[in-house]
Write an enzyme that holds these catalytic residues in place. Structure first.
Site, short mmCIF file in Angstrom:
data_model
loop_
_atom_site.label_atom_id
_atom_site.label_comp_id
_atom_site.label_asym_id
_atom_site.label_seq_id
_atom_site.Cartn_x
_atom_site.Cartn_y
_atom_site.Cartn_z
N ARG A 123 0.84 -1.21 0.00
CA ARG A 123 0.00 0.00 0.00
C ARG A 123 0.87 1.26 0.00
O ARG A 123 0.97 1.95 -1.00
CB ARG A 123 -0.94 -0.01 1.23
CG ARG A 123 -2.13 0.95 1.09
CD ARG A 123 -1.79 2.39 1.46
NE ARG A 123 -1.27 2.53 2.80
CZ ARG A 123 -0.77 3.64 3.27
NH1 ARG A 123 -0.70 4.72 2.52
NH2 ARG A 123 -0.29 3.71 4.51
N ASP A 124 1.53 1.54 1.10
CA ASP A 124 2.34 2.75 1.20
C ASP A 124 3.52 2.70 0.24
O ASP A 124 3.99 3.72 -0.26
CB ASP A 124 2.82 2.92 2.64
CG ASP A 124 3.33 4.32 2.93
OD1 ASP A 124 2.97 5.24 2.20
OD2 ASP A 124 4.08 4.48 3.91
N HIS A 153 6.74 4.61 12.37
CA HIS A 153 6.71 4.49 10.91
C HIS A 153 7.66 5.56 10.36
O HIS A 153 7.31 6.73 10.27
CB HIS A 153 5.27 4.74 10.44
CG HIS A 153 5.05 4.64 8.97
ND1 HIS A 153 4.14 3.77 8.41
CD2 HIS A 153 5.60 5.30 7.92
CE1 HIS A 153 4.13 3.91 7.09
NE2 HIS A 153 5.02 4.85 6.77
N HIS A 173 10.27 7.13 7.46
CA HIS A 173 10.84 7.20 6.12
C HIS A 173 12.33 7.49 6.27
O HIS A 173 12.76 8.08 7.25
CB HIS A 173 10.14 8.29 5.31
CG HIS A 173 8.77 7.90 4.86
ND1 HIS A 173 8.40 7.83 3.53
CD2 HIS A 173 7.67 7.53 5.57
CE1 HIS A 173 7.13 7.44 3.44
NE2 HIS A 173 6.67 7.26 4.67
N CYS A 188 5.05 9.60 -0.54
CA CYS A 188 3.75 10.12 -0.16
C CYS A 188 3.27 11.08 -1.24
O CYS A 188 3.98 12.03 -1.58
CB CYS A 188 3.82 10.85 1.19
SG CYS A 188 2.25 11.58 1.70
N ASN A 219 10.09 4.34 2.58
CA ASN A 219 10.10 3.88 3.97
C ASN A 219 11.41 3.15 4.25
O ASN A 219 12.12 2.73 3.34
CB ASN A 219 8.95 2.90 4.20
CG ASN A 219 7.59 3.52 4.00
OD1 ASN A 219 7.07 4.17 4.90
ND2 ASN A 219 7.00 3.33 2.83
#
Length: 382
Positions: A67-68, A260, A262, A293, A302
């Protein structure tokens, strides 16, 4: 070169790599000199060292690559490849894999095949497959295909909320999620809350830890079982991470907090280490360091799941993830995307020379000839 396993509770480096590979690692020395030197200095590296005090013995890794990781890719990725990606990840030992996002394709085109992807993956027992569902329409679509957990996002700053979900304030953003959370509860779904820009905002700049704590506390009170704190543009450092977590932990139990990070400025692993030392036991990461993003142009990928697992293995922290399998998946997806693998561990291990027993007879003869030439200059000049 001989390899030494310094027991399960020490620098257990051999678990990181394929047993057939020769790894020239500085912590693995002939005659076990590292261990001998440590004993002379009055401590034993086979036991937990001061850096490990207070660190959880097991960490849950939330894989966000599908997803991300993929949402920011410009090229069209076929749904069947996304499904295959998730199915491959399901075989690595991961317990949580964020599958897709139920958002409008106008804003995040890469997630336009969400129903097909979620319906197509092979759900493996013991693995949770959450999805992002930031509005009621997306939530209803997710419910129809059998989603059991959803996630929502709120930025720590008004500027990010405006760019991300088109609200004029953080309070308004939180208010907009109340019907989503209530409907999710009615459907018996678990709800995870993300707080974006916890260490810095692409529009506002510095973010005060109290701003982050406010959002985290509100999401927790609204019913989110876990709050993931996202350094969306990767500007955090160990100190700013510590200050932010100290403030958030005044309101949210550490057992309910995830981090989380990056890796824009190469600080992610250091920030994760600080988080572990503060008792955080859930870490989000993305295979091959995929990610970005759509609403934060400075955000790069990430932190890679491979690098996180390697560090956890070296600290004797259980994750349940098989690093070798994970590296293979990362190499596969970056080949599909035709892009660089951003995992330092994957790149280091993939470029290691093969072990002697993996060389063909021709390769061995060529290697032997090269060694003879290097030892005998007269042969080289003939």
């Amino acid at each position: 070169m001989m390899n030494y396993r310094l027991t399960k509770r020490g620098v257990n480096l051999l678990t990181h790599c394929n047993r057939k590979m020769k790894i020239n690692h500085p912590h693995i020395l002939k005659n076990n000199n590292v261990l001998k030197m440590s004993m002379k200095r009055g401590y034993d590296i086979r036991q937990r060292r001061p850096i490990d005090e207070g660190i959880p013995k097991r960490v849950k890794i939330v894989e966000v690559g599908p997803r991300d990781g993929l949402q920011n890719e410009k090229q069209a990725i076929p749904a069947d490849k996304k499904i295959e990606f998730i199915n491959k990840l399901s075989e690595t030992g991961l317990s949580v894999i964020e599958a897709t996002a139920f958002v409008h394709p106008k804003f995040v085109p890469q997630m336009g095949d969400n129903k097909e992807v979620f319906s197509g993956i092979k759900k493996k027992e013991g693995i949770n497959y959450p999805v992002l569902a930031p509005n009621l329409r997306g939530l209803e679509d997710a419910i129809k295909v059998g989603v059991e957990e959803v996630a929502i996002f709120v930025g720590a700053t008004a500027a990010f909320c405006k760019a991300n979900i088109n609200t004029d304030s953080v309070a308004q953003a939180l208010e907009s999620y109340k019907p989503v959370i209530e409907r999710a509860k009615e459907a018996g779904l678990r709800i995870r809350g993300y707080v974006s820009c916890v260490c810095g905002c692409p529009y506002q700049g510095y973010v005060d830890p109290t701003e982050v704590a406010y959002v985290a506390n509100e999401l927790y009170k609204m019913g989110c079982y876990e709050i993931s704190l996202g350094d969306t543009i990767g500007v955090g450092t160990p100190l700013s991470t510590q200050e932010m977590l100290l403030e958030v932990m005044k309101y949210v139990p550490k057992e309910r907090i995830a981090v989380h990070f990056h890796n824009t400025y190469g600080q992610a692993l250091a920030n994760i280490l600080v988080s572990l030392q503060m008792g955080i036991s859930t870490v989000d990461s993305s295979t091959a360091g995929l990610g970005g993003c759509p609403f934060a142009k400075k955000a790069t990928g990430n932190i890679s799941t491979e690098d996180v697992v390697y560090m956890m293995n070296g600290m004797d922290i259980e994750t349940g993830v098989e690093l070798e399998k994970l590296i293979d998946v990362g190499m596969w997806i970056t080949d599909i995307l035709d892009k660089k693998n951003n995992s330092n561990v994957a790149l280091a291990i993939s470029t290691q020379p093969p072990a002697d027993d993996e060389l063909s007879e021709a390769q061995k003869r060529a290697q032997k000839a090269a060694e003879e030439i290097s030892k005998n200059p007269e042969i080289k000049n003939e």
